[in-house]
Enzyme design. Structure first.
Site, short mmCIF file in Angstrom:
data_model
loop_
_atom_site.label_atom_id
_atom_site.label_comp_id
_atom_site.label_asym_id
_atom_site.label_seq_id
_atom_site.Cartn_x
_atom_site.Cartn_y
_atom_site.Cartn_z
N GLY A 132 48.76 29.47 33.70
CA GLY A 132 47.57 30.00 32.87
C GLY A 132 46.28 30.14 33.59
O GLY A 132 46.23 29.80 34.64
N ALA A 136 41.16 25.63 39.76
CA ALA A 136 40.83 24.13 40.11
C ALA A 136 39.54 23.77 39.78
O ALA A 136 39.42 22.63 39.07
CB ALA A 136 41.71 23.74 41.52
N LYS A 187 50.85 37.92 38.81
CA LYS A 187 49.64 37.92 38.58
C LYS A 187 48.98 37.91 40.04
O LYS A 187 47.92 38.43 40.36
CB LYS A 187 48.95 37.14 37.72
CG LYS A 187 48.97 35.72 37.98
CD LYS A 187 47.95 35.04 38.73
CE LYS A 187 48.30 33.40 38.99
NZ LYS A 187 47.39 32.92 39.63
N ASP A 240 45.85 34.77 32.61
CA ASP A 240 45.85 34.49 33.96
C ASP A 240 45.52 35.89 34.88
O ASP A 240 44.92 35.84 35.97
CB ASP A 240 47.09 34.04 34.35
CG ASP A 240 47.08 32.95 35.67
OD1 ASP A 240 45.72 32.88 36.05
OD2 ASP A 240 47.78 32.46 36.00
N ASN A 252 44.36 35.56 46.90
CA ASN A 252 45.05 36.54 46.92
C ASN A 252 44.05 37.96 46.75
O ASN A 252 44.05 38.97 47.51
CB ASN A 252 46.03 36.81 45.38
CG ASN A 252 47.02 35.41 45.89
OD1 ASN A 252 47.78 35.72 46.63
ND2 ASN A 252 46.65 34.64 44.88
N GLU A 278 49.99 33.24 47.84
CA GLU A 278 51.13 33.05 47.20
C GLU A 278 51.52 34.39 46.79
O GLU A 278 52.70 34.94 46.89
CB GLU A 278 51.23 32.50 45.89
CG GLU A 278 51.01 30.92 46.08
CD GLU A 278 52.42 30.37 46.75
OE1 GLU A 278 53.28 31.01 47.18
OE2 GLU A 278 52.63 28.91 46.70
#
Length: 324
Positions: A132, A136, A187, A240, A252, A278
């Site tokens: 979601g 951090a 995403k 997200d 990203n 990622e």
């Protein structure tokens, strides 16, 4: 509860701090011996974070110690390490212990979902996924945040909810594990495209165009993979997607900004080696997955052409205008 977290990245630390606030006991595993030794000496996690670490969080680089007497395991490593870490965990886990996946991605080469890798190696059905719109730093600063919690196991759902839910963090439960994993993974790819849009000098209206077209394609992919298309409306989906595509905090997104400047292959390799991106690795997996399943996903194709095949990034804006 006694909770084990595999991985000590900043997101794993944010989850640990949230659960520590809920009065649980946390053991975090790291392969970084220096980090573990420094923690045991100074009780901090520098240079990852300057935040104070409460006494109910412990750090070890012994996987057996990290998993002893645990009631819940949370896996928070980069997706490409999930298979190898599960192999290391195998002889130290009980198949009745719930496992929660906080990692995002789909395995390269096999195109397997992380939940399937964990199910196969650790022989458990008590698997949950969290995903979601939660950076951090926002969780660490106790900003109101939310996560989708997907599981087919009542035991796993109950354990993860009890571990994480509090006055700062909302969890909404669903049973679409694959759909939640897929949304949380893809995403990151769209965030690369959003960074390209920014790097090319386009404004918020163009980003909104990108997000809307991405939503259509992701919904179609969910349907083709027999997931619940409504998962696109969850925290793991549109929530997200909006967050990651709208903030330069995302690695990203930053990678996309760099691609817009037409970097050399050496510059790309250096960035990927120094930053957990990622979306790049998930792009390879999703491209292969859609090819194998004969699913047409135009937005993935154009991002792949720019990020992997070194096509002109300006093709993205042309694509968005001409996409049917």
């Amino acid at each position: 509860m006694n909770i084990s977290i595999i991985g000590t990245g900043i997101y794993s630390i944010a989850l640990a701090l949230n659960m520590a606030e809920n009065k649980h006991n946390i053991k975090m595993w790291t392969e970084n011996t220096e980090l573990a030794n420094n923690f045991n000496k100074n009780h901090d996690l520098k240079p990852i974070t300057e935040v104070n670490i409460p006494n109910n969080i412990k750090i070890t680089n012994d996987i057996k110690e990290a998993l002893e007497n645990t009631d819940l395991i949370i896996i928070g490593t980069a997706a490409k390490y999930v298979r190898s870490i599960c192999e290391d965990m195998k002889k130290h886990t009980n198949r009745l212990t719930p496992i929660c996946i906080a990692s995002k991605g789909i395995e390269n080469n096999t195109c397997k979902f992380l939940s399937d890798i964990i199910k196969d190696i650790l022989n458990t059905k008590h698997i949950a996924v969290i995903s979601g719109p939660t950076f951090a730093v926002d969780m660490i600063n106790k900003q109101p945040c939310a996560l989708s919690l997907a599981s087919l196991s009542k035991k796993a759902t109950k354990s993860v909810y009890e571990a994480l839910h509090n006055k700062h963090l909302k969890l909404r439960v669903n049973n679409d594990i694959y759909g939640t994993e897929l949304c949380g993974s893809i995403k990151n790819i769209i965030a690369i495209a959003s960074g390209i849009i920014d790097g090319l000098g386009y404004m918020e209206s163009t980003r909104a165009l990108l997000i809307t077209e991405a939503l259509h394609d992701i919904k179609e992919l969910l349907y083709k993979l027999e997931c619940n298309p409504k998962t696109i409306l969850s925290f793991a989906g549109i929530g997200d997607l909006i967050l990651t595509c709208s903030s330069p905090k995302s690695r990203n997104y930053k990678f996309g900004q760099m691609l817009a400047k037409k970097p050399t292959q050496e510059e790309i390799t250096e960035y990927l080696n120094n930053n957990t991106t990622e979306g790049y690795y998930t792009l390879l997996s999703i491209k292969e997955l859609t090819k194998n399943r004969r699913i047409n996903m135009p937005i993935i194709n154009i991002i792949y052409d720019i990020a992997i095949n070194n096509k002109n990034p300006e093709l993205l804006s042309e694509f968005l205008i001409n996409k049917s």
